[in-house]
Design a protein around this motif. Structure first.
Motif, PDB file in Angstrom:
ATOM      1  N   LEU A  31      15.927 -31.208 -12.274  1.00 28.84           N
ATOM      2  CA  LEU A  31      17.041 -30.473 -12.884  1.00 28.84           C
ATOM      3  C   LEU A  31      18.083 -31.469 -13.389  1.00 28.84           C
ATOM      4  N   ILE A  32      18.526 -31.274 -14.639  1.00 25.85           N
ATOM      5  CA  ILE A  32      19.521 -32.163 -15.237  1.00 25.85           C
ATOM      6  C   ILE A  32      20.708 -31.349 -15.735  1.00 25.85           C
ATOM      7  N   LYS A  33      21.902 -31.883 -15.526  1.00 21.37           N
ATOM      8  CA  LYS A  33      23.077 -31.319 -16.190  1.00 21.37           C
ATOM      9  C   LYS A  33      23.887 -32.469 -16.749  1.00 21.37           C
ATOM     10  N   THR A  34      24.223 -32.381 -18.039  1.00 21.03           N
ATOM     11  CA  THR A  34      25.117 -33.384 -18.604  1.00 21.03           C
ATOM     12  C   THR A  34      26.466 -32.735 -18.853  1.00 21.03           C
ATOM     13  N   GLU A  35      27.504 -33.543 -18.639  1.00 21.61           N
ATOM     14  CA  GLU A  35      28.888 -33.053 -18.794  1.00 21.61           C
ATOM     15  C   GLU A  35      29.684 -34.218 -19.366  1.00 21.61           C
ATOM     16  N   GLY A  36      29.790 -34.262 -20.713  1.00 21.86           N
ATOM     17  CA  GLY A  36      30.364 -35.446 -21.336  1.00 21.86           C
ATOM     18  C   GLY A  36      29.481 -36.644 -21.042  1.00 21.86           C
ATOM     19  N   LYS A  37      30.049 -37.700 -20.488  1.00 21.80           N
ATOM     20  CA  LYS A  37      29.255 -38.891 -20.158  1.00 21.80           C
ATOM     21  C   LYS A  37      28.571 -38.770 -18.796  1.00 21.80           C
ATOM     22  N   LYS A  38      28.976 -37.770 -18.036  1.00 20.95           N
ATOM     23  CA  LYS A  38      28.377 -37.615 -16.698  1.00 20.95           C
ATOM     24  C   LYS A  38      26.978 -37.025 -16.806  1.00 20.95           C
ATOM     25  N   ILE A  39      26.090 -37.509 -15.951  1.00 20.42           N
ATOM     26  CA  ILE A  39      24.764 -36.895 -15.845  1.00 20.42           C
ATOM     27  C   ILE A  39      24.464 -36.637 -14.371  1.00 20.42           C
ATOM     28  N   PHE A  40      24.026 -35.440 -14.097  1.00 18.21           N
ATOM     29  CA  PHE A  40      23.601 -35.042 -12.757  1.00 18.21           C
ATOM     30  C   PHE A  40      22.094 -34.812 -12.813  1.00 18.21           C
ATOM     31  N   SER A 160      20.273 -26.620 -24.112  1.00 19.16           N
ATOM     32  CA  SER A 160      21.679 -26.722 -23.724  1.00 19.16           C
ATOM     33  C   SER A 160      21.895 -27.950 -22.849  1.00 19.16           C
ATOM     34  N   SER A 161      23.087 -28.077 -22.287  1.00 25.28           N
ATOM     35  CA  SER A 161      23.419 -29.261 -21.474  1.00 25.28           C
ATOM     36  C   SER A 161      22.834 -29.176 -20.072  1.00 25.28           C
ATOM     37  N   VAL A 162      22.181 -28.056 -19.757  1.00 27.36           N
ATOM     38  CA  VAL A 162      21.459 -27.929 -18.484  1.00 27.36           C
ATOM     39  C   VAL A 162      19.999 -27.663 -18.818  1.00 27.36           C
ATOM     40  N   TYR A 163      19.091 -28.452 -18.226  1.00 22.98           N
ATOM     41  CA  TYR A 163      17.666 -28.300 -18.541  1.00 22.98           C
ATOM     42  C   TYR A 163      16.835 -28.880 -17.412  1.00 22.98           C
ATOM     43  N   ILE A 164      15.520 -28.668 -17.497  1.00 25.80           N
ATOM     44  CA  ILE A 164      14.616 -29.142 -16.455  1.00 25.80           C
ATOM     45  C   ILE A 164      13.528 -29.987 -17.098  1.00 25.80           C
ATOM     46  N   LEU A 165      13.316 -31.192 -16.529  1.00 24.57           N
ATOM     47  CA  LEU A 165      12.304 -32.109 -17.060  1.00 24.57           C
ATOM     48  C   LEU A 165      10.961 -31.875 -16.391  1.00 24.57           C
ATOM     49  N   ASP A 166       9.897 -31.943 -17.190  1.00 23.90           N
ATOM     50  CA  ASP A 166       8.553 -31.827 -16.642  1.00 23.90           C
ATOM     51  C   ASP A 166       8.239 -33.060 -15.793  1.00 23.90           C
ATOM     52  N   GLN A 167       7.409 -32.846 -14.774  1.00 23.90           N
ATOM     53  CA  GLN A 167       6.936 -33.915 -13.897  1.00 23.90           C
ATOM     54  C   GLN A 167       5.514 -33.539 -13.498  1.00 23.90           C
TER      55      GLN A 167
END
Length: 203
Positions: A31-40, A160-167
Motif C-alpha cells: 500500500l502506498i500513499k503520497t502526500e506532497g514529497k512524503k511517501i508512505f 490517485s495518490s493512494v494505490y497498491i503495488l503488485d508483488q
DNA sequence: CCACGGATTGGCT
DNA sequence: GCCAATCCGTGGA
C-alpha cells in the motif's frame, strides 16, 4: 527505496473479483500513499473480507446509506469510515458497481515513510524499539499512521495518490485463516486472512 | 428529536 | 484482562 513504477499498480480487474479472492491476494501487496514529497509504504499482512449480500457484519448488509455508499462503488475504490468516536478504518472496495463488498486492511508492515508514521501516531517520539510493532498493527493504527481519514473515502486506487503495488503472490502455506475480530454478527465466517508469523499482526 | 452502539484503542487494575 | 473514551449515522418515537 520503493519502486513506484506505474506498471506495477494493481489494475481494475484485480479488484473486480470475489471479495475472498481479493482479500487473500492482497496479502504481501504494498500500500502506498503520497502526500506532497512524503511517501508512505507498507506490506499488507492482515485483512478481513466483508460482503453485504450474505454477511450480517458488513456495513453494506442492510443496503446503501449515506455512511456506506462508497462500499457500493466499483471495485478498486477506497472506503474509509469513522468508528468508536475516535478511529478511521481503511477498506478496499471489490466487485462490480452496486455489489457492496470490501476488504478491511487490518495490519501493515512498514517499508517507507516510517518517520512520518511515527509523527502521525506518536507525535514523532518512539518510546522504545518495541513500539515499532505498535505503529501499524491494527486497522485504526495504520489509518492514523498513513494519515488516512474520511476525506480519502471514495478515492480511486487505480488513479490517485493512494494505490497498491503488485508483488509476487504469497506462498499459500504462509496464509493463516480465522474468524474476524470485533464483530457481533456473522461471527463464525472464517474471513480473516494474515501472513503467519509476521510480527506486525494486530494480535 | 433523541437514544443507541460500533469492522478500536490505550490506559489502568 | 477489563473498560471508558468519544462521535455521528441510523432508526424509532
Amino acid at each position: 527505496m520503493v519502486n513506484t513504477s506505474k506498471k506495477l499498480i494493481l489494475p481494475r480487474k484485480f479488484y473486480i473479483r470475489p471479495v475472498i479472492a481479493v482479500a487473500k491476494d492482497l496479502l504481501g501487496k504494498v500500500l502506498i500513499k503520497t502526500e506532497g514529497k512524503k511517501i508512505f509504504a507498507g506490506r499488507i499482512v492482515e485483512v478481513e473480507a466483508y460482503d453485504g449480500n450474505i454477511d450480517e457484519a458488513s456495513h453494506s448488509f442492510k443496503g446503501k446509506t449515506k455512511r456506506n455508499e462508497v462500499m457500493f462503488n466499483l471495485g478498486g475504490h477506497l472506503y474509509v469510515y469513522f468508528t468508536y468516536g475516535a478511529h478511521f478504518c481503511s477498506n478496499v472496495v471489490t466487485g462490480k458497481e452496486g455489489h457492496g463488498a470490501a476488504v478491511l486492511i487490518r495490519a501493515i508492515e512498514p517499508i517507507a515513510g516510517i518517520d512520518y508514521m511515527i509523527i502521525n501516531r506518536f507525535n514523532g517520539v518512539l518510546k522504545s524499539e518495541k513500539e515499532l510493532y505498535n505503529l501499524t498493527s491494527g486497522p485504526g493504527k495504520l489509518s492514523k499512521a498513513f494519515g488516512l481519514d474520511s476525506s480519502y473515502s471514495g478515492m480511486d486506487l487505480t488513479n490517485s495518490s493512494v494505490y497498491i503495488l503488485d508483488q509476487p503472490k504469497l506462498n499459500q502455506k504462509k496464509i493463516g485463516i480465522s474468524k474476524r475480530i470485533g464483530i457481533t454478527r456473522s461471527v463464525d465466517l472464517p474471513w480473516r486472512f494474515f501472513e503467519i508469523g509476521n510480527p506486525y499482526l494486530s494480535r
